[in-house]
Design a protein around this motif. Sequence first.
Motif, PDB file in Angstrom:
ATOM      1  N   UNK A 197       0.814  -1.219   0.000  1.00  0.00           N
ATOM      2  CA  UNK A 197       0.000   0.000   0.000  1.00  0.00           C
ATOM      3  C   UNK A 197       0.848   1.270   0.000  1.00  0.00           C
ATOM      4  N   UNK A 198       1.927   1.281   0.770  1.00  0.00           N
ATOM      5  CA  UNK A 198       2.745   2.497   0.869  1.00  0.00           C
ATOM      6  C   UNK A 198       3.395   2.840  -0.468  1.00  0.00           C
ATOM      7  N   UNK A 199       3.778   1.826  -1.248  1.00  0.00           N
ATOM      8  CA  UNK A 199       4.372   2.076  -2.564  1.00  0.00           C
ATOM      9  C   UNK A 199       3.331   2.635  -3.521  1.00  0.00           C
ATOM     10  N   UNK A 200       2.104   2.097  -3.444  1.00  0.00           N
ATOM     11  CA  UNK A 200       1.018   2.621  -4.276  1.00  0.00           C
ATOM     12  C   UNK A 200       0.750   4.086  -3.917  1.00  0.00           C
ATOM     13  N   UNK A 201       0.696   4.377  -2.631  1.00  0.00           N
ATOM     14  CA  UNK A 201       0.316   5.716  -2.188  1.00  0.00           C
ATOM     15  C   UNK A 201       1.360   6.757  -2.568  1.00  0.00           C
ATOM     16  N   UNK A 202       2.653   6.401  -2.508  1.00  0.00           N
ATOM     17  CA  UNK A 202       3.683   7.386  -2.835  1.00  0.00           C
ATOM     18  C   UNK A 202       3.806   7.606  -4.340  1.00  0.00           C
ATOM     19  N   UNK A 203       3.316   6.660  -5.140  1.00  0.00           N
ATOM     20  CA  UNK A 203       3.413   6.790  -6.602  1.00  0.00           C
ATOM     21  C   UNK A 203       2.108   7.276  -7.213  1.00  0.00           C
ATOM     22  N   UNK A 204       0.997   6.690  -6.825  1.00  0.00           N
ATOM     23  CA  UNK A 204      -0.315   7.036  -7.401  1.00  0.00           C
ATOM     24  C   UNK A 204      -0.961   8.132  -6.564  1.00  0.00           C
ATOM     25  N   UNK A 205      -0.436   9.328  -6.670  1.00  0.00           N
ATOM     26  CA  UNK A 205      -0.920  10.416  -5.828  1.00  0.00           C
ATOM     27  C   UNK A 205      -2.319  10.881  -6.223  1.00  0.00           C
ATOM     28  N   UNK A 206      -2.795  10.450  -7.391  1.00  0.00           N
ATOM     29  CA  UNK A 206      -4.180  10.716  -7.768  1.00  0.00           C
ATOM     30  C   UNK A 206      -5.134   9.783  -7.023  1.00  0.00           C
ATOM     31  N   UNK A 207      -4.568   8.758  -6.354  1.00  0.00           N
ATOM     32  CA  UNK A 207      -5.321   7.743  -5.623  1.00  0.00           C
ATOM     33  C   UNK A 207      -6.276   6.975  -6.530  1.00  0.00           C
ATOM     34  N   UNK A 208      -5.908   6.842  -7.783  1.00  0.00           N
ATOM     35  CA  UNK A 208      -6.647   5.959  -8.676  1.00  0.00           C
ATOM     36  C   UNK A 208      -5.974   4.583  -8.665  1.00  0.00           C
ATOM     37  N   UNK A 209      -6.776   3.546  -8.912  1.00  0.00           N
ATOM     38  CA  UNK A 209      -6.223   2.210  -8.703  1.00  0.00           C
ATOM     39  C   UNK A 209      -6.824   1.149  -9.616  1.00  0.00           C
ATOM     40  N   UNK A 210      -7.316   1.523 -10.763  1.00  0.00           N
ATOM     41  CA  UNK A 210      -7.847   0.577 -11.747  1.00  0.00           C
ATOM     42  C   UNK A 210      -9.026  -0.204 -11.192  1.00  0.00           C
ATOM     43  N   UNK A 211      -9.546  -1.109 -12.005  1.00  0.00           N
ATOM     44  CA  UNK A 211     -10.765  -1.830 -11.646  1.00  0.00           C
ATOM     45  C   UNK A 211     -10.544  -3.300 -11.391  1.00  0.00           C
ATOM     46  N   UNK A 212      -9.431  -3.641 -10.736  1.00  0.00           N
ATOM     47  CA  UNK A 212      -9.110  -5.044 -10.466  1.00  0.00           C
ATOM     48  C   UNK A 212      -9.026  -5.279  -8.967  1.00  0.00           C
ATOM     49  N   UNK A 213      -9.555  -6.401  -8.522  1.00  0.00           N
ATOM     50  CA  UNK A 213      -9.413  -6.830  -7.131  1.00  0.00           C
ATOM     51  C   UNK A 213      -9.411  -8.354  -7.117  1.00  0.00           C
ATOM     52  N   UNK A 214      -8.496  -8.936  -6.351  1.00  0.00           N
ATOM     53  CA  UNK A 214      -8.365 -10.397  -6.290  1.00  0.00           C
ATOM     54  C   UNK A 214      -8.676 -10.891  -4.884  1.00  0.00           C
ATOM     55  N   UNK A 215      -9.135 -12.124  -4.802  1.00  0.00           N
ATOM     56  CA  UNK A 215      -9.378 -12.770  -3.508  1.00  0.00           C
ATOM     57  C   UNK A 215      -8.693 -14.129  -3.511  1.00  0.00           C
ATOM     58  N   UNK A 216      -8.229 -14.526  -2.348  1.00  0.00           N
ATOM     59  CA  UNK A 216      -7.728 -15.890  -2.165  1.00  0.00           C
ATOM     60  C   UNK A 216      -8.705 -16.596  -1.242  1.00  0.00           C
ATOM     61  N   UNK A 217      -9.288 -17.679  -1.737  1.00  0.00           N
ATOM     62  CA  UNK A 217     -10.239 -18.435  -0.940  1.00  0.00           C
ATOM     63  C   UNK A 217      -9.513 -19.205   0.160  1.00  0.00           C
ATOM     64  N   UNK A 218     -10.197 -19.439   1.232  1.00  0.00           N
ATOM     65  CA  UNK A 218      -9.630 -20.245   2.310  1.00  0.00           C
ATOM     66  C   UNK A 218      -9.250 -21.621   1.782  1.00  0.00           C
ATOM     67  N   UNK A 219      -8.235 -22.208   2.375  1.00  0.00           N
ATOM     68  CA  UNK A 219      -7.665 -23.461   1.879  1.00  0.00           C
ATOM     69  C   UNK A 219      -8.669 -24.600   1.885  1.00  0.00           C
TER      70      UNK A 219
END
Length: 394
Positions: free
Chosen positions: A297-319
């Motif tokens: 998160x900190x790398x995203x925040x220092x680079x993407x100062x517009x706070x935009x983040x595309x339309x992708x989100x991933x989940x990992x299901x429980x084992x």
Amino acid sequence: MDKKFQTALIHAPRKAGQYIETIQPPLFRASTIIFRNTDALFNRHWTDDYDYSYGTHGTPTTFTLGDNIAQIEGGKYHLLTPSGLSAINLVNSCFLYQGDEVWVPDNIYGPNMEHLNYLESHYGIQVRVYNPIDVATFQPTEKAKLLWLEAAGSITLEFPDLIGLVKKARAHNILTALDNTWGAGLAFNAFDFSNEHLSVDITVHALTKYPSGGGDILMGSVITQDKALHHKLFRTHAVQGIAISGDDAALVQRSLASMQIRYQHQSNSALQLLTWLKTQEAFAQVLHSADPENISHSYWKETCQTEQSAGLVSVIFKAEYDMNAIRKFCDALKLFKLGFSWGGPVSLVMLYNLADMRHLEHSHLQQGILVRFCIGLEDADDLVADIQQALKAL
């Protein structure tokens, strides 16, 4: 000069004016381009900004699109290719020679890794893997020529330590190439992304995604700010006969006006989905760079100062949920369609077994099957409801 009927069909006696001002620029379809005279033929050079000599070099339609993509990304020189993967392959083919070392993030776009593995087995380059959120794992030797970057990375969506990696590459005189498809030139400026005005050397971009926006066009771009780099890429582009359709270029050009609006909408929907997904018991982990709990998160925040983040989100299901269970979940989705890519109007879903995809150990990732959601233009509440009903299939 009187013409017989067949000749007059080809060389019409009257010709309408060739340009009017319209909302969309004119569409040029061309393989052959007619020279005005022999001076125009012999006084041209392939390094001209607009070399109108043959369709593969470009037309006003393709140059207009290329100029606009370069402007969006903060670059200056552009090349267009038939797909995002062909843009990646152009960079690899141009700069890697036998014995050279190329460094790639462990979350690299899979087809890029496949191409590099092919070059390794056939032409003797050396592929090395690093952890994109740990600069210390990037240990180049004197053979290192190219560093690939992804922001954010494929599938698991870590945002890299872009500042640290680019600084280290520069210190070792290594070329940096960024797959900029996720950011699309909107989340951050790859050619000026820090207070120190750091820049990557090259961006590649799958225009198939956000610039096209329709899920119906394949295209890629390679953007630079350096003329010498551009000319080297351009020569490889030319000798490989890489070219795009004028019709496809016109369709992508038409979509650029709404690109930022679509990107912002899909980014907002992904953030809304993220909040809800984190409340669901079936998931061991939810992955999104804008999540304050995310390791990158900190790398995203220092680079993407517009706070935009595309339309992708991933989940990992429980084992406890195996591949068969996850397949039932994906098959039960109604609005999310099973398919690759993103950036179009329809939301997409894809499932992955991370154990088959990673080379390094990643303690920040939970064990389990990963599902990536690619958000379209549907209402976010409806997408939440779709996932909610599909979870019952588990």
